[in-house]
Structures are given as structure tokens and as C-alpha cells.
Write a protein that holds these residues in place. Sequence first.
Motif: not given
Length: 464
Positions: A180-192, A203-206, A220-221
Motif C-alpha cells: 500500500x505504501x508503494x502503491x499509494x504514490x502511484x495511485x495518486x499519480x494515476x488520479x492526478x 494537482x498537488x503531489x508529494x 507530473x507536478x
Amino acid sequence: MRKLSLKLGIIFFITLFCIETFMMFFLHVSLTNSRVEEELASLQARGNSHRTVLEQNFNEETLAHVVLMESNESTDVVVTDYEGTILVSSQPDLEISDMIHKIEGKIPYEGRILQDDWQEVQAIATISPIQNQQRTIGYVFMFQNTDSIHALMKRLNKHFLIVGLVSGLVTIAVIIVLSRKLAKPLIQMKEATLKMSKGDFTVALSTNGKDELGDLSNAIQLLSNDLNHLRHERKEFLSSIAHELRTPLTFIKGYTDILSKRDLTEQDRQKYLAIIIEETNRLSRLIKDLFDLAKMDENSFVIEQQNVHLNSFFTNIEKKLSPAFQEKGIHFIVRYEEGLTVWADEARLEQILINLLNNALIYCASGDTTSVTAKKHNDVLSIIVQDTGKGIPKKDLPYIFERFYRVEKSRSRALGGSGLGLAIVKELVQAHGGEVKVSSEINKGTTFELSFKGVETDENHFMH
């Protein structure tokens, strides 16, 4: 989200399961073999101990004593003579005749293991020779039932099973957290990216990560920010075009209606026709500038470079623009080194200077000075357009080359152009491989410095 984390989880689980299974199997086999070897070594040592006692007193009393010692132990002893005849045994029912007859070769004094396959036989066994004056007079056979070893292995298997289950549960928990920790940023990027595809660029990504995911998030940002900026510019661009087109069209339509519907004197008619012509020319220039910028954006703008003699070039510029500066009472000075030639498109170079000088003409008042200076430094031609006009505010300097940007927010027609002149200047200078810089102070004036490579002081053709 579930698909990605599930895939990562399955991959991690299979990998860790294989590693843990191999390690636990290796550990189990090692512990089992080590334990059996310890039992065999202990059994052999016990047989050698009995052998030593019997070598000192090989009689019925000693034999009975040896049997008595093993009667209360989990091991059994059998003593035979050299021919294999059983002299004493701690277990009367123990069948060892087949084993005795299978003994081949000389038995070493330190003894030998007869049976070690604890999984297949009922008892493991060792043999120790009894010697008297370097002559074998009998044998001590030691036996240990394998039930104790099997019980030990069951306990060991039970412990391994518990450890395996616990480690498996811990592994699954760790995998769930990590996936989940690895997938979370990828999922955020997909949603972005989905938001961006729908036109939402907020869009606001870490962007704190220092790994490849962090680099992708940064990219992406940055793309989102650029697209948001482009969308804002497009809106401004379309709004500016609409405004710039509407103004001359409004004048043309209004004065055309006046001419067609009213009885006017010849003087008024000529005045209105002059305004219509002026606005038509203004509209024509605007459309031409827009076409030029469109061609530059599509990289279809052709720069036809040739060897330009700057003496005649600047003389022509001075002739064209001096009347306009004189009419407004502005001092116009052109200075250049003699004999300079540069590899450039003469028409576009003239367009650059005319745009800059038109700006100076607009923002200078009577009594101000505008100068054009051309000089050579190494193989670089510097053209400096300087005026003593009203200047540009510091906060506006970074934006003056943007399309339709105006320092005068009122868009007053008295202060001129469409806001495309400096944008075209920058594009044309860059198309020549040059550079443009600007500096300005309020009420002191503005200086534009153009730099072009490929300048010579003789008549030779020079290409950079």
C-alpha cells in the motif's frame, strides 16, 4: 488501488515465501541431521566406554555389570565374542543375528556406526571392538530405539509449523503495509493524470521523494503546472485577441454606418474614411503578427539568412524612422562600427529593430533621446536600443516578452500596440540563434541589448 496493491502483494509474498521456505527447510534438515549425529556420537561413546571396562576384565561379572548399567537406560547393549555368539544382552528379545552376520571387514578400534537411517529402522546401532593384546576378542553392540528421535522430530516439526505460521502472518501484514505504501504514490499519480485529462490541473503531489517515484511525481507536478500555465495563457491569449479584433472592427463598423446613413460634408467624410483606413491597417498588422507567431510556434517560420552589410542596413533604418521621431520631438541617434557584416535575415532583423524603436517612440516624450548602437565583440554583434523614456516597472520586466502583455493595463489606444511586438522580437532573435536582454528604470528609460553570433569586419562571407 486494489489491483495494484494486490499485484505487488502477491509478488512480494511469493518471493518471501520461497525464501522463507528454503531457509526453514535448510534449517530443519540441518537441525535433524545434527541431532541424529549427536545421538549416534553419544551411543558410540557409550559403547566405547563399555568396551574399555570389558578389556580390563572380560568375565561374567563384568558382563553382567555392563548389562545392569543399561537396564534402566533408553539404550540397549549386546556383547558377543569374536565369532558373533551373544554372550549377554540387555534386551532378550532384540534380534541382532542378521546384523551380526552382515558385518564385513575389520572394525576400527574407535568403533563404527552400523545403522543410522532412523526413519527406516527401529533402532540406530554402533559397534565397538574388544581387544586384548592387539587381538579382537569380542564386540560391544549399542542400540537406541528411534522412537525418541521421532518424538523429537515431531516436536521440532511442531515448532517449525508454529514459527512458519507466525512468520507467514507477519510477512502478510508487512507485505500489505509495504504494497500500500508503494502503491499509494502511484495511485495518486494515476488520479492526478485522470484529473489532468479532464482539464483539472490543480494537482498537488508529494515531491519529497529522492527515488524514481519521487522523480516521476516531480515530472507530473511540473507537467501539471506547465499545463495550468498554458491554459491560463490560452485564456488570456483568446481574450486579448478578442479585444484587439473587436476594437478596430467596432470603429470600422461604426464609421461605416455613419458614412452610409448620414449626409456628411466632404471634410467629415474624408475624416471618417481616414479613421476607417487607419483601423483597417491596424487590423491588418495585428493579423499579420498573429500569423507570424503561429508560424513560429509550428516551426514553419523561414529565416532566409544572408550576408547583411550593416552600414547600409542602419542607414536605411535611420531614414525610415527619423521623420517619426522628429515629428514627436525625440532625439534619434544611430551609431555603428564601419564595415560590419552579419549572417542574418535582413527583413527580419529590420522587423526586430522597428518593433523596438516603435516601443521607444510610444513611451518617449518630447525632448527624450532614443539611440541605436551596433558594435562587435569577438564574433558577437551587439545591438543596443536605448531610450530615456518613462521606463518599465521592475515587476513587469519578466513578462514583457509574453504575448499581449502590456505594462499599461488600461489598453489605451493612445499608447499603442497589440502587445505582440516584443513577443515577435524575442522569437525572431532566438530564431537567429541570438539573445535579447532588457533593463529599465522608471522615468530614466529602457535598454534592449541584442546579441547575434556571426559578425565580421570584412567583406568575406561568414557563417557561424
